[in-house]
Design a protein around this motif. Structure first.
Motif, PDB file in Angstrom:
ATOM      1  N   ARG A   1      -1.360  -4.314  -5.159  1.00  0.00           N
ATOM      2  CA  ARG A   1      -0.753  -3.005  -4.894  1.00  0.00           C
ATOM      3  C   ARG A   1      -1.863  -1.961  -4.912  1.00  0.00           C
ATOM      4  O   ARG A   1      -2.723  -1.982  -5.784  1.00  0.00           O
ATOM      5  CB  ARG A   1       0.283  -2.635  -5.949  1.00  0.00           C
ATOM      6  N   MET A   2      -1.770  -1.071  -3.931  1.00  0.00           N
ATOM      7  CA  MET A   2      -2.763   0.000  -3.860  1.00  0.00           C
ATOM      8  C   MET A   2      -2.032   1.329  -3.734  1.00  0.00           C
ATOM      9  O   MET A   2      -1.117   1.473  -2.935  1.00  0.00           O
ATOM     10  CB  MET A   2      -3.696  -0.194  -2.675  1.00  0.00           C
TER      11      MET A   2
ATOM     12  N   VAL B   1     -12.806  -2.643  -1.422  1.00  0.00           N
ATOM     13  CA  VAL B   1     -11.667  -1.896  -0.892  1.00  0.00           C
ATOM     14  C   VAL B   1     -11.792  -0.398  -1.165  1.00  0.00           C
ATOM     15  O   VAL B   1     -11.468   0.420  -0.311  1.00  0.00           O
ATOM     16  CB  VAL B   1     -10.344  -2.450  -1.458  1.00  0.00           C
ATOM     17  N   PHE B   2     -12.287  -0.026  -2.339  1.00  0.00           N
ATOM     18  CA  PHE B   2     -12.424   1.398  -2.660  1.00  0.00           C
ATOM     19  C   PHE B   2     -13.388   2.071  -1.680  1.00  0.00           C
ATOM     20  O   PHE B   2     -14.416   1.496  -1.324  1.00  0.00           O
ATOM     21  CB  PHE B   2     -12.966   1.596  -4.079  1.00  0.00           C
TER      22      PHE B   2
ATOM     23  N   ILE C   1      -2.795   5.235  -2.895  1.00  0.00           N
ATOM     24  CA  ILE C   1      -3.806   6.104  -2.303  1.00  0.00           C
ATOM     25  C   ILE C   1      -3.300   7.547  -2.359  1.00  0.00           C
ATOM     26  O   ILE C   1      -2.246   7.861  -1.822  1.00  0.00           O
ATOM     27  CB  ILE C   1      -4.082   5.720  -0.833  1.00  0.00           C
TER      28      ILE C   1
ATOM     29  N   PHE D   1      -7.745   6.652  -6.044  1.00  0.00           N
ATOM     30  CA  PHE D   1      -7.242   5.401  -5.508  1.00  0.00           C
ATOM     31  C   PHE D   1      -7.025   4.457  -6.684  1.00  0.00           C
ATOM     32  O   PHE D   1      -7.843   4.411  -7.597  1.00  0.00           O
ATOM     33  CB  PHE D   1      -8.262   4.770  -4.553  1.00  0.00           C
TER      34      PHE D   1
ATOM     35  N   TYR E   1      -5.787   0.370   5.252  1.00  0.00           N
ATOM     36  CA  TYR E   1      -6.064  -0.213   3.938  1.00  0.00           C
ATOM     37  C   TYR E   1      -5.399  -1.574   3.763  1.00  0.00           C
ATOM     38  O   TYR E   1      -5.944  -2.450   3.091  1.00  0.00           O
ATOM     39  CB  TYR E   1      -5.723   0.756   2.804  1.00  0.00           C
TER      40      TYR E   1
ATOM     41  N   VAL F   1       0.856  -1.182   0.000  1.00  0.00           N
ATOM     42  CA  VAL F   1       0.000   0.000   0.000  1.00  0.00           C
ATOM     43  C   VAL F   1       0.894   1.234   0.000  1.00  0.00           C
ATOM     44  O   VAL F   1       1.724   1.404   0.879  1.00  0.00           O
ATOM     45  CB  VAL F   1      -0.954   0.022   1.217  1.00  0.00           C
TER      46      VAL F   1
ATOM     47  N   ILE G   1      -5.993   0.319  -7.506  1.00  0.00           N
ATOM     48  CA  ILE G   1      -5.706  -1.032  -7.004  1.00  0.00           C
ATOM     49  C   ILE G   1      -5.252  -1.864  -8.196  1.00  0.00           C
ATOM     50  O   ILE G   1      -5.921  -1.893  -9.233  1.00  0.00           O
ATOM     51  CB  ILE G   1      -6.940  -1.706  -6.370  1.00  0.00           C
TER      52      ILE G   1
ATOM     53  N   MET H   1     -12.154  -5.398  -5.420  1.00  0.00           N
ATOM     54  CA  MET H   1     -11.772  -3.993  -5.596  1.00  0.00           C
ATOM     55  C   MET H   1     -12.878  -3.056  -5.120  1.00  0.00           C
ATOM     56  O   MET H   1     -12.611  -2.046  -4.461  1.00  0.00           O
ATOM     57  CB  MET H   1     -11.431  -3.718  -7.063  1.00  0.00           C
TER      58      MET H   1
ATOM     59  N   ILE I   1      -7.668  -4.747   2.776  1.00  0.00           N
ATOM     60  CA  ILE I   1      -7.305  -5.641   1.661  1.00  0.00           C
ATOM     61  C   ILE I   1      -7.224  -7.080   2.144  1.00  0.00           C
ATOM     62  O   ILE I   1      -7.791  -7.989   1.525  1.00  0.00           O
ATOM     63  CB  ILE I   1      -5.989  -5.189   0.996  1.00  0.00           C
TER      64      ILE I   1
END
Length: 187
Positions: free
Chosen positions: A38-39, A139-140, A41, A48, A17, A6, A50, A136, A21
């Protein structure tokens, strides 16, 4: 479990986060199917990204994997097939692909559609991609309603609450390229 990276300027945000995840991967039973997540932010912009690098998961289910042709006969120049089903798991997908003349039992189907034991009845990749997109979405953040997804060996999605800037899209495409060029090849 997948490797999780992240990229966030806020240390607390990074930890939160990472946990979101991990939990989402566990809830959807995706952890063993994904090599890396991989994110990126950028809460100040806000956007954002992902990126997911899945393991090779494509498994084609062919008719021969769950059924046999028990018999054939010609009627008015048309071949009629009697198919014996050994495992019902993929039967609904077969029934979508053929014309059913008769189904005497749940283990027998009679059709006039061309049948080949090597015909692909089901592709697990479709369900897998749907699960990744569900992951996804979980997570968003909720307010990030504008989204765009890029597909290839990696799946990368970007989300924002305002229209994308070209720089953001380029960052998403760069992440996709980085994931696809890792030494371990996804799907």
């Amino acid at each position: 479990m997948a490797e999780i990276i992240v990229d966030c300027k806020d240390k607390a945000g990074k930890e939160i986060y990472t946990k979101i995840i991990q939990t989402s991967l566990e809830d959807l039973v995706l952890g063993k199917s994904i090599l890396e997540v991989r994110m990126v932010i950028r809460e100040d912009e806000p956007y954002f990204i992902i990126g997911v690098l899945p393991k090779k998961t494509t498994k084609l289910i062919r008719l021969r994997d769950f059924a046999n042709i028990e018999g054939t006969k010609k009627v008015d120049g048309i071949t009629i097939y009697k198919i014996k089903i050994e495992d019902e798991t993929y039967l609904p997908y077969l029934l979508e692909k053929i014309n059913i003349i008769e189904q005497p039992s749940r283990f027998e189907v009679v059709t006039d559609s061309p049948i080949d034991l090597d015909m692909v009845v089901y592709d697990s990749k479709k369900d897998f991609v749907a699960k990744v997109l569900d992951f996804m979405n979980r997570v968003f953040p909720e307010g990030m309603r504008i989204r765009k997804t890029f597909y290839g060996k990696a799946i990368v999605s970007i989300a924002s609450e305002k229209p994308f800037e070209e720089e953001w899209l380029n960052e998403a495409l760069k992440l996709k390229e980085e994931l696809e060029n890792t030494k371990i090849i996804g799907f």
